[in-house]
Design a protein around this motif. Sequence first.
Motif, PDB file in Angstrom:
ATOM      1  N   TYR A 178       5.272  -0.996  -0.030  1.00  0.00           N
ATOM      2  CA  TYR A 178       6.868  -2.229   0.284  1.00  0.00           C
ATOM      3  C   TYR A 178       5.574  -3.529   0.452  1.00  0.00           C
ATOM      4  O   TYR A 178       5.774  -3.364   1.843  1.00  0.00           O
ATOM      5  CB  TYR A 178       7.203  -1.469   1.342  1.00  0.00           C
ATOM      6  CG  TYR A 178       7.617  -2.281   2.495  1.00  0.00           C
ATOM      7  CD1 TYR A 178       9.036  -2.665   1.469  1.00  0.00           C
ATOM      8  CD2 TYR A 178       8.313  -2.148   2.823  1.00  0.00           C
ATOM      9  CE1 TYR A 178      10.720  -3.714   1.740  1.00  0.00           C
ATOM     10  CE2 TYR A 178       9.333  -2.568   4.286  1.00  0.00           C
ATOM     11  CZ  TYR A 178       9.946  -3.039   3.500  1.00  0.00           C
ATOM     12  OH  TYR A 178      11.093  -4.171   4.033  1.00  0.00           O
ATOM     13  N   TYR A 183      12.386  -2.691  -0.277  1.00  0.00           N
ATOM     14  CA  TYR A 183      12.955  -1.721   0.021  1.00  0.00           C
ATOM     15  C   TYR A 183      13.475  -0.715   0.104  1.00  0.00           C
ATOM     16  O   TYR A 183      13.322   0.738  -0.405  1.00  0.00           O
ATOM     17  CB  TYR A 183      13.236  -2.282   1.413  1.00  0.00           C
ATOM     18  CG  TYR A 183      14.210  -0.533   2.473  1.00  0.00           C
ATOM     19  CD1 TYR A 183      12.867  -0.217   3.549  1.00  0.00           C
ATOM     20  CD2 TYR A 183      15.134  -0.345   2.317  1.00  0.00           C
ATOM     21  CE1 TYR A 183      13.478   1.093   4.054  1.00  0.00           C
ATOM     22  CE2 TYR A 183      15.245   0.879   2.871  1.00  0.00           C
ATOM     23  CZ  TYR A 183      14.686   1.795   3.814  1.00  0.00           C
ATOM     24  OH  TYR A 183      15.181   3.229   4.561  1.00  0.00           O
ATOM     25  N   THR A 202       2.148   5.308  -1.698  1.00  0.00           N
ATOM     26  CA  THR A 202       2.848   4.571  -0.615  1.00  0.00           C
ATOM     27  C   THR A 202       2.353   2.915  -0.605  1.00  0.00           C
ATOM     28  O   THR A 202       2.728   1.974  -0.912  1.00  0.00           O
ATOM     29  CB  THR A 202       2.488   4.697   1.013  1.00  0.00           C
ATOM     30  OG1 THR A 202       1.358   4.435   1.170  1.00  0.00           O
ATOM     31  CG2 THR A 202       3.133   6.131   1.723  1.00  0.00           C
ATOM     32  N   HIS A 208       7.140   2.972   5.785  1.00  0.00           N
ATOM     33  CA  HIS A 208       8.563   1.874   6.490  1.00  0.00           C
ATOM     34  C   HIS A 208       8.622   3.279   7.552  1.00  0.00           C
ATOM     35  O   HIS A 208       9.016   4.305   7.125  1.00  0.00           O
ATOM     36  CB  HIS A 208       9.720   1.747   5.514  1.00  0.00           C
ATOM     37  CG  HIS A 208      11.559   0.455   6.386  1.00  0.00           C
ATOM     38  ND1 HIS A 208      11.301   1.256   7.196  1.00  0.00           N
ATOM     39  CD2 HIS A 208      11.082  -0.388   6.225  1.00  0.00           C
ATOM     40  CE1 HIS A 208      12.199   0.526   7.902  1.00  0.00           C
ATOM     41  NE2 HIS A 208      11.965  -1.232   7.524  1.00  0.00           N
ATOM     42  N   GLU A 209       9.156   2.750   8.586  1.00  0.00           N
ATOM     43  CA  GLU A 209      10.168   3.707   9.708  1.00  0.00           C
ATOM     44  C   GLU A 209      11.244   4.843   9.149  1.00  0.00           C
ATOM     45  O   GLU A 209      11.001   5.949   9.188  1.00  0.00           O
ATOM     46  CB  GLU A 209      10.065   3.196  11.151  1.00  0.00           C
ATOM     47  CG  GLU A 209      10.511   4.370  12.344  1.00  0.00           C
ATOM     48  CD  GLU A 209       9.149   4.893  12.888  1.00  0.00           C
ATOM     49  OE1 GLU A 209       9.322   6.391  12.676  1.00  0.00           O
ATOM     50  OE2 GLU A 209       7.711   4.415  12.368  1.00  0.00           O
ATOM     51  N   GLY A 228      -1.234  -1.132   8.111  1.00  0.00           N
ATOM     52  CA  GLY A 228       0.122  -0.560   8.715  1.00  0.00           C
ATOM     53  C   GLY A 228      -0.514   1.633   8.711  1.00  0.00           C
ATOM     54  O   GLY A 228      -0.530   2.248   8.639  1.00  0.00           O
ATOM     55  N   TYR A 233       0.276   7.242  10.396  1.00  0.00           N
ATOM     56  CA  TYR A 233       0.316   7.135   8.817  1.00  0.00           C
ATOM     57  C   TYR A 233      -0.600   8.287   8.709  1.00  0.00           C
ATOM     58  O   TYR A 233      -0.190   8.436   7.452  1.00  0.00           O
ATOM     59  CB  TYR A 233       0.164   5.465   9.228  1.00  0.00           C
ATOM     60  CG  TYR A 233       0.145   5.337   7.823  1.00  0.00           C
ATOM     61  CD1 TYR A 233       1.483   5.464   6.576  1.00  0.00           C
ATOM     62  CD2 TYR A 233      -1.567   5.038   7.027  1.00  0.00           C
ATOM     63  CE1 TYR A 233       1.155   4.766   5.762  1.00  0.00           C
ATOM     64  CE2 TYR A 233      -1.492   4.789   5.658  1.00  0.00           C
ATOM     65  CZ  TYR A 233      -0.517   4.372   4.904  1.00  0.00           C
ATOM     66  OH  TYR A 233      -0.342   4.269   3.418  1.00  0.00           O
ATOM     67  N   ASP A 264      10.750  -7.238   8.787  1.00  0.00           N
ATOM     68  CA  ASP A 264       9.633  -5.372   8.673  1.00  0.00           C
ATOM     69  C   ASP A 264       8.808  -5.280   7.862  1.00  0.00           C
ATOM     70  O   ASP A 264       8.694  -4.109   7.871  1.00  0.00           O
ATOM     71  CB  ASP A 264      11.134  -4.903   7.678  1.00  0.00           C
ATOM     72  CG  ASP A 264      12.335  -4.342   8.355  1.00  0.00           C
ATOM     73  OD1 ASP A 264      12.492  -4.402   9.408  1.00  0.00           O
ATOM     74  OD2 ASP A 264      13.619  -3.671   6.860  1.00  0.00           O
ATOM     75  N   THR A 268       5.994  -3.276   9.236  1.00  0.00           N
ATOM     76  CA  THR A 268       5.360  -1.949   8.687  1.00  0.00           C
ATOM     77  C   THR A 268       3.888  -1.916   8.401  1.00  0.00           C
ATOM     78  O   THR A 268       2.894  -0.809   7.760  1.00  0.00           O
ATOM     79  CB  THR A 268       5.780  -1.854   7.498  1.00  0.00           C
ATOM     80  OG1 THR A 268       6.938  -1.220   7.428  1.00  0.00           O
ATOM     81  CG2 THR A 268       5.389  -0.361   6.453  1.00  0.00           C
TER      82      THR A 268
END
Length: 503
Positions: A178, A183, A202, A208-209, A228, A233, A264, A268
């Motif tokens: 990301y 997104y 990922t 991302h949450e 992140g 995680y 964002d 992240t």
Amino acid sequence: MPNWLIEPDFVVERDPDRCIQCEVCVRQCANEAHEFDEELQEVFTDSTRCVGCHRCASLCPTDAISIRPAELEFRPNENWSAQAIRNIYKQSEQGGVLLTGMGNPEPLPIYWDRMLLNASQVTNPSIDPLREPMELLTHIGSKPQRLEFSGGETPQLETTLGPQLELHVPVMFSAMSYGSISYNASEALARAANEVGTYANTGEGGLHEDLRQYAGRMIVQVASGRFGVDVDYLNSGAAVEIKIGQGAKPGIGGHLPGEKVSADISATRMIPEGTDALSPAPHHDIYSIEDLRQLIYAIKEATRYRKPVGVKIAAVHHVAAIASGCVRAGADFVAIDGYRGGTGAAPTMIRNNVGIPIEFALAAVDSRLREEGIRQDAGLIVAGSFRCAADVVKAIALGADACYIGTAALVAMGCHVCQKCYTGRCNWGIATQDPYLTRRLNPNIATRRLVNLLESWAHEIQEIMGGMGINAIESLRGNRDHLRGVNLTDRELNVLGIQMAGE
């Protein structure tokens, strides 16, 4: 150096009889190749800005636009090709490293196309996958050399199995972070993996949450930048992958420009908003197999030995020895990325000249692990421009447990492989963080297309296996007797471990 030395790669042609001056092309082109002249009330095109993404031609309501390669030719010269001359023009004007996206486009051999599969005839009847069961279920992880069962009328398995990834189709979505993709693209990959029963990765950008609801079907990556990465995680994903190398840029780190690091992405990746995200080339805590072993077991401790921990490496010379070291260091799987692997951004010279074909790397690694008696200790995942179900079947017959796809997944979502991902101006809303552009990718539609792709490949894999007289993917794995080579030298056949067609 004057600008006129740099020629356009494409020529945009507009049919004046069809064009209605609706300005759709003006609004759709993020590269500003089209411009509306208010005084003349007419749209004009600057072909030097065209990247060949076809967005304007695809959405033109009157089919007034066509795009073709520029036809201006240099004097033929086998050593000084047109591309070599253009590269020098660009570097002498800009003074920087040439960047590019996606995988290696050079006309080098594609060895999947030089391998053919066996088929059943009279003595080994084929199987009809529509009427008979066909097993594609795949498990990725360390397997014991033998199983122990308790006695009695109902024997019970006594051997403790390590954590496994369970795939309903032997294809997973490769690492795409990301930040490198939008997104909406990240969401589509996660949702499709969850729906089909496979896994998405990922990449090195964190999770991302809002996507943690799909984490049970996500492989979380630990790269040199540690973006992140925290204990939550690590425990959120189904598996952890330590990224050492990448096929498109072996030995090279990553760089996400600060203009792409939105709020964002900042949250992240756990970095300040608007700052460059730099991944160093090496992990600064890994300088030996012993160091790698420490990290593997630190992650296993952090996840309480409930998740497979793997290592991703690039396909390079001596890859077999490197993979063997990873397995002996405790990796539950090894992912090998070939030189045609995709990327959001890489130095062009690295992408086109470093690394080896995934076909040779896979054959060498599988053979080495078998010779050392440790093949069952780790799963093998391969990546590097898998284009169709037949490529996947050939890879499994050559020794892989499963395949990663990246570019194919992006193409399924609408990517036109214009190789300009690094600019952040993806007209299809995939490799961009521009809010206006990201809205162009509908995650619901993208998810459906990804699911359709994997289900189509699953059906084709079953059909191919049925034609080979095989009803379980396990019977195909590493069975090189089902492969034959064409247009290959004796040396190439020997490295691949297969016979010539007709033998």
